[in-house]
Motif scaffolding. Structure first.
Motif, PDB file in Angstrom:
ATOM      1  N   VAL A   1       0.864  -1.180   0.000  1.00 25.87           N
ATOM      2  CA  VAL A   1       0.000   0.000   0.000  1.00 25.87           C
ATOM      3  C   VAL A   1       0.900   1.229   0.000  1.00 25.87           C
ATOM      4  O   VAL A   1       1.476   1.579   1.037  1.00 25.87           O
ATOM      5  CB  VAL A   1      -0.932   0.025   1.235  1.00 25.87           C
ATOM      6  N   GLN A   2       1.056   1.850  -1.153  1.00 24.63           N
ATOM      7  CA  GLN A   2       1.885   3.054  -1.231  1.00 24.63           C
ATOM      8  C   GLN A   2       1.184   4.199  -0.522  1.00 24.63           C
ATOM      9  O   GLN A   2       0.028   4.502  -0.815  1.00 24.63           O
ATOM     10  CB  GLN A   2       2.145   3.417  -2.692  1.00 24.63           C
ATOM     11  N   LYS A   3       1.878   4.818   0.438  1.00 23.33           N
ATOM     12  CA  LYS A   3       1.308   5.910   1.219  1.00 23.33           C
ATOM     13  C   LYS A   3       2.128   7.175   1.007  1.00 23.33           C
ATOM     14  O   LYS A   3       3.357   7.110   0.936  1.00 23.33           O
ATOM     15  CB  LYS A   3       1.278   5.524   2.699  1.00 23.33           C
ATOM     16  N   PRO A   4       1.457   8.300   0.889  1.00 20.65           N
ATOM     17  CA  PRO A   4       2.195   9.547   0.705  1.00 20.65           C
ATOM     18  C   PRO A   4       3.093   9.819   1.908  1.00 20.65           C
ATOM     19  O   PRO A   4       2.675   9.666   3.054  1.00 20.65           O
ATOM     20  CB  PRO A   4       1.102  10.621   0.604  1.00 20.65           C
ATOM     21  N   SER A   5       4.338  10.179   1.630  1.00 14.18           N
ATOM     22  CA  SER A   5       5.272  10.472   2.707  1.00 14.18           C
ATOM     23  C   SER A   5       6.391  11.352   2.171  1.00 14.18           C
ATOM     24  O   SER A   5       6.966  11.056   1.121  1.00 14.18           O
ATOM     25  CB  SER A   5       5.865   9.175   3.278  1.00 14.18           C
ATOM     26  N   GLU A   6       6.680  12.415   2.899  1.00  8.44           N
ATOM     27  CA  GLU A   6       7.807  13.268   2.526  1.00  8.44           C
ATOM     28  C   GLU A   6       9.123  12.657   2.973  1.00  8.44           C
ATOM     29  O   GLU A   6      10.175  12.987   2.433  1.00  8.44           O
ATOM     30  CB  GLU A   6       7.637  14.659   3.152  1.00  8.44           C
ATOM     31  N   LYS A   7       9.077  11.765   3.943  1.00  6.68           N
ATOM     32  CA  LYS A   7      10.301  11.193   4.513  1.00  6.68           C
ATOM     33  C   LYS A   7      10.637   9.802   3.981  1.00  6.68           C
ATOM     34  O   LYS A   7      11.798   9.412   3.983  1.00  6.68           O
ATOM     35  CB  LYS A   7      10.178  11.121   6.033  1.00  6.68           C
ATOM     36  N   VAL A   8       9.632   9.026   3.586  1.00  6.23           N
ATOM     37  CA  VAL A   8       9.871   7.636   3.196  1.00  6.23           C
ATOM     38  C   VAL A   8       9.575   7.463   1.709  1.00  6.23           C
ATOM     39  O   VAL A   8       8.415   7.496   1.291  1.00  6.23           O
ATOM     40  CB  VAL A   8       9.000   6.664   4.030  1.00  6.23           C
ATOM     41  N   PRO A   9      10.621   7.300   0.898  1.00 11.02           N
ATOM     42  CA  PRO A   9      10.411   7.125  -0.546  1.00 11.02           C
ATOM     43  C   PRO A   9       9.588   5.871  -0.853  1.00 11.02           C
ATOM     44  O   PRO A   9       9.584   4.906  -0.087  1.00 11.02           O
ATOM     45  CB  PRO A   9      11.824   6.978  -1.104  1.00 11.02           C
ATOM     46  N   ALA A  10       8.930   5.884  -1.983  1.00 13.75           N
ATOM     47  CA  ALA A  10       8.088   4.759  -2.402  1.00 13.75           C
ATOM     48  C   ALA A  10       8.874   3.450  -2.419  1.00 13.75           C
ATOM     49  O   ALA A  10       8.363   2.411  -2.004  1.00 13.75           O
ATOM     50  CB  ALA A  10       7.487   5.044  -3.775  1.00 13.75           C
ATOM     51  N   ILE A  11      10.126   3.489  -2.872  1.00 15.18           N
ATOM     52  CA  ILE A  11      10.910   2.260  -2.972  1.00 15.18           C
ATOM     53  C   ILE A  11      11.124   1.626  -1.595  1.00 15.18           C
ATOM     54  O   ILE A  11      11.119   0.403  -1.456  1.00 15.18           O
ATOM     55  CB  ILE A  11      12.258   2.490  -3.709  1.00 15.18           C
ATOM     56  N   GLU A  12      11.255   2.437  -0.550  1.00 16.62           N
ATOM     57  CA  GLU A  12      11.415   1.876   0.788  1.00 16.62           C
ATOM     58  C   GLU A  12      10.125   1.227   1.271  1.00 16.62           C
ATOM     59  O   GLU A  12      10.164   0.254   2.034  1.00 16.62           O
ATOM     60  CB  GLU A  12      11.894   2.951   1.764  1.00 16.62           C
ATOM     61  N   GLN A  13       8.998   1.730   0.814  1.00 17.65           N
ATOM     62  CA  GLN A  13       7.726   1.095   1.147  1.00 17.65           C
ATOM     63  C   GLN A  13       7.614  -0.255   0.434  1.00 17.65           C
ATOM     64  O   GLN A  13       7.113  -1.226   0.996  1.00 17.65           O
ATOM     65  CB  GLN A  13       6.573   2.019   0.779  1.00 17.65           C
ATOM     66  N   THR A  14       8.119  -0.316  -0.797  1.00 17.39           N
ATOM     67  CA  THR A  14       8.154  -1.581  -1.537  1.00 17.39           C
ATOM     68  C   THR A  14       9.047  -2.588  -0.816  1.00 17.39           C
ATOM     69  O   THR A  14       8.695  -3.761  -0.662  1.00 17.39           O
ATOM     70  CB  THR A  14       8.656  -1.345  -2.970  1.00 17.39           C
ATOM     71  N   TYR A  15      10.224  -2.122  -0.367  1.00 15.76           N
ATOM     72  CA  TYR A  15      11.125  -3.021   0.366  1.00 15.76           C
ATOM     73  C   TYR A  15      10.451  -3.558   1.626  1.00 15.76           C
ATOM     74  O   TYR A  15      10.608  -4.735   1.971  1.00 15.76           O
ATOM     75  CB  TYR A  15      12.414  -2.302   0.762  1.00 15.76           C
ATOM     76  N   SER A  16       9.708  -2.707   2.323  1.00 15.55           N
ATOM     77  CA  SER A  16       9.030  -3.135   3.539  1.00 15.55           C
ATOM     78  C   SER A  16       8.015  -4.236   3.235  1.00 15.55           C
ATOM     79  O   SER A  16       7.936  -5.241   3.951  1.00 15.55           O
ATOM     80  CB  SER A  16       8.341  -1.941   4.213  1.00 15.55           C
ATOM     81  N   ALA A  17       7.249  -4.067   2.159  1.00 23.71           N
ATOM     82  CA  ALA A  17       6.273  -5.090   1.779  1.00 23.71           C
ATOM     83  C   ALA A  17       6.973  -6.409   1.437  1.00 23.71           C
ATOM     84  O   ALA A  17       6.490  -7.491   1.790  1.00 23.71           O
ATOM     85  CB  ALA A  17       5.426  -4.603   0.609  1.00 23.71           C
ATOM     86  N   GLY A  18       8.123  -6.328   0.753  1.00 23.43           N
ATOM     87  CA  GLY A  18       8.889  -7.537   0.457  1.00 23.43           C
ATOM     88  C   GLY A  18       9.399  -8.205   1.723  1.00 23.43           C
ATOM     89  O   GLY A  18       9.397  -9.436   1.835  1.00 23.43           O
ATOM     90  N   ALA A  19       9.826  -7.385   2.681  1.00 21.77           N
ATOM     91  CA  ALA A  19      10.290  -7.938   3.957  1.00 21.77           C
ATOM     92  C   ALA A  19       9.157  -8.655   4.680  1.00 21.77           C
ATOM     93  O   ALA A  19       9.375  -9.708   5.305  1.00 21.77           O
ATOM     94  CB  ALA A  19      10.863  -6.820   4.836  1.00 21.77           C
ATOM     95  N   VAL A  20       7.952  -8.128   4.586  1.00 17.56           N
ATOM     96  CA  VAL A  20       6.791  -8.775   5.200  1.00 17.56           C
ATOM     97  C   VAL A  20       6.563 -10.151   4.568  1.00 17.56           C
ATOM     98  O   VAL A  20       6.286 -11.123   5.269  1.00 17.56           O
ATOM     99  CB  VAL A  20       5.533  -7.887   5.082  1.00 17.56           C
ATOM    100  N   CYS A  21       6.708 -10.232   3.241  1.00 15.57           N
ATOM    101  CA  CYS A  21       6.530 -11.524   2.566  1.00 15.57           C
ATOM    102  C   CYS A  21       7.510 -12.563   3.097  1.00 15.57           C
ATOM    103  O   CYS A  21       7.113 -13.679   3.462  1.00 15.57           O
ATOM    104  CB  CYS A  21       6.722 -11.364   1.056  1.00 15.57           C
ATOM    105  N   LEU A  22       8.787 -12.201   3.154  1.00 20.35           N
ATOM    106  CA  LEU A  22       9.789 -13.152   3.637  1.00 20.35           C
ATOM    107  C   LEU A  22       9.572 -13.482   5.110  1.00 20.35           C
ATOM    108  O   LEU A  22       9.696 -14.640   5.520  1.00 20.35           O
ATOM    109  CB  LEU A  22      11.199 -12.630   3.419  1.00 20.35           C
ATOM    110  N   ALA A  23       9.223 -12.482   5.895  1.00 21.80           N
ATOM    111  CA  ALA A  23       8.981 -12.733   7.320  1.00 21.80           C
ATOM    112  C   ALA A  23       7.805 -13.692   7.515  1.00 21.80           C
ATOM    113  O   ALA A  23       7.842 -14.557   8.404  1.00 21.80           O
ATOM    114  CB  ALA A  23       8.725 -11.420   8.053  1.00 21.80           C
ATOM    115  N   LEU A  24       6.784 -13.565   6.681  1.00 16.32           N
ATOM    116  CA  LEU A  24       5.634 -14.472   6.804  1.00 16.32           C
ATOM    117  C   LEU A  24       6.027 -15.900   6.414  1.00 16.32           C
ATOM    118  O   LEU A  24       5.645 -16.857   7.091  1.00 16.32           O
ATOM    119  CB  LEU A  24       4.466 -13.973   5.954  1.00 16.32           C
ATOM    120  N   VAL A  25       6.799 -16.046   5.350  1.00 14.49           N
ATOM    121  CA  VAL A  25       7.285 -17.380   4.970  1.00 14.49           C
ATOM    122  C   VAL A  25       8.099 -17.975   6.118  1.00 14.49           C
ATOM    123  O   VAL A  25       7.881 -19.115   6.529  1.00 14.49           O
ATOM    124  CB  VAL A  25       8.131 -17.331   3.680  1.00 14.49           C
TER     125      VAL A  25
END
Length: 192
Positions: A102-126
């Motif tokens: 879920v891309q959320k507007p943020s002045e501090k957190v770039p979109a790519i870091e939000q993508t990385y976080s979602a990927g980390a969630v996938c691996l953590a769930l596995v």
């Protein structure tokens, strides 16, 4: 000071996803799945944006997902064998967690870091599923990159996309070990 956890390190060094096609019933119940979702939600999340959410696809949802995949494949003019392969994860699936970025507007957190976080969630769930004794596999497929499929199948909004489909159920057969990367050839040490 961090406490050492040799068992966790040993698990991470020997972990092995289980191919989705080898997973059999039963799948985790809602009560068994909840702690795994909580563990995955502890993934790095810069800015505490929670740029992801979960859609749990239980057994009863699998035929609908398979049919929507077929419709999507026909619309995209995919070869029948590609459609059959994409459908198989739902035809054989018992439970899958769609991790939705879920891309959320943020002045501090770039979109790519939000993508990385979602990927980390996938691996953590596995990893949480494997640590709990389940078989688990992270899949995707061409259909989850189609906006129409994502809207119909998962109710995604324009700022959302599928980071992964995490299939979780009982391990039917243990897969053989596969070759692993030679970390030494992939590592550069910088001391100055």
């Amino acid at each position: 000071m961090s406490l050492k956890n040799p068992a966790a390190l040993e698990f991470l060094q020997s972990r092995r996803s289980r191919p989705a096609k080898t997973l059999i019933a039963p799948a985790p119940t809602r009560e068994e799945l909840s702690p795994l979702l909580r563990a995955a939600a502890r993934s790095p999340d810069h800015g505490k944006l929670e740029p992801w959410r979960f859609v749990v696809l239980e057994k009863g949802a699998m035929p609908r997902m398979s049919e929507l995949t077929r419709e999507c494949g026909v619309k995209l003019d995919k070869p029948p064998e590609d459609i059959a392969k994409a459908r198989s994860q739902f035809d054989m699936g018992h439970l899958a967690v769609a991790v939705i970025e879920v891309q959320k507007p943020s002045e501090k957190v770039p979109a790519i870091e939000q993508t990385y976080s979602a990927g980390a969630v996938c691996l953590a769930l596995v990893n949480a599923a494997l640590a709990a004794g389940w078989g688990a596999n992270w899949l995707s497929g061409w259909q989850v990159h189609d906006r129409d499929f994502c809207r119909k199948a998962l109710g995604l909004q324009d700022n959302e996309r599928v980071a992964g489909l995490i299939h979780i159920a009982t391990e039917g057969t243990a897969p053989p070990e596969r070759p692993r990367p030679d970390v030494a050839t992939l590592t550069e040490w910088v001391s100055e």
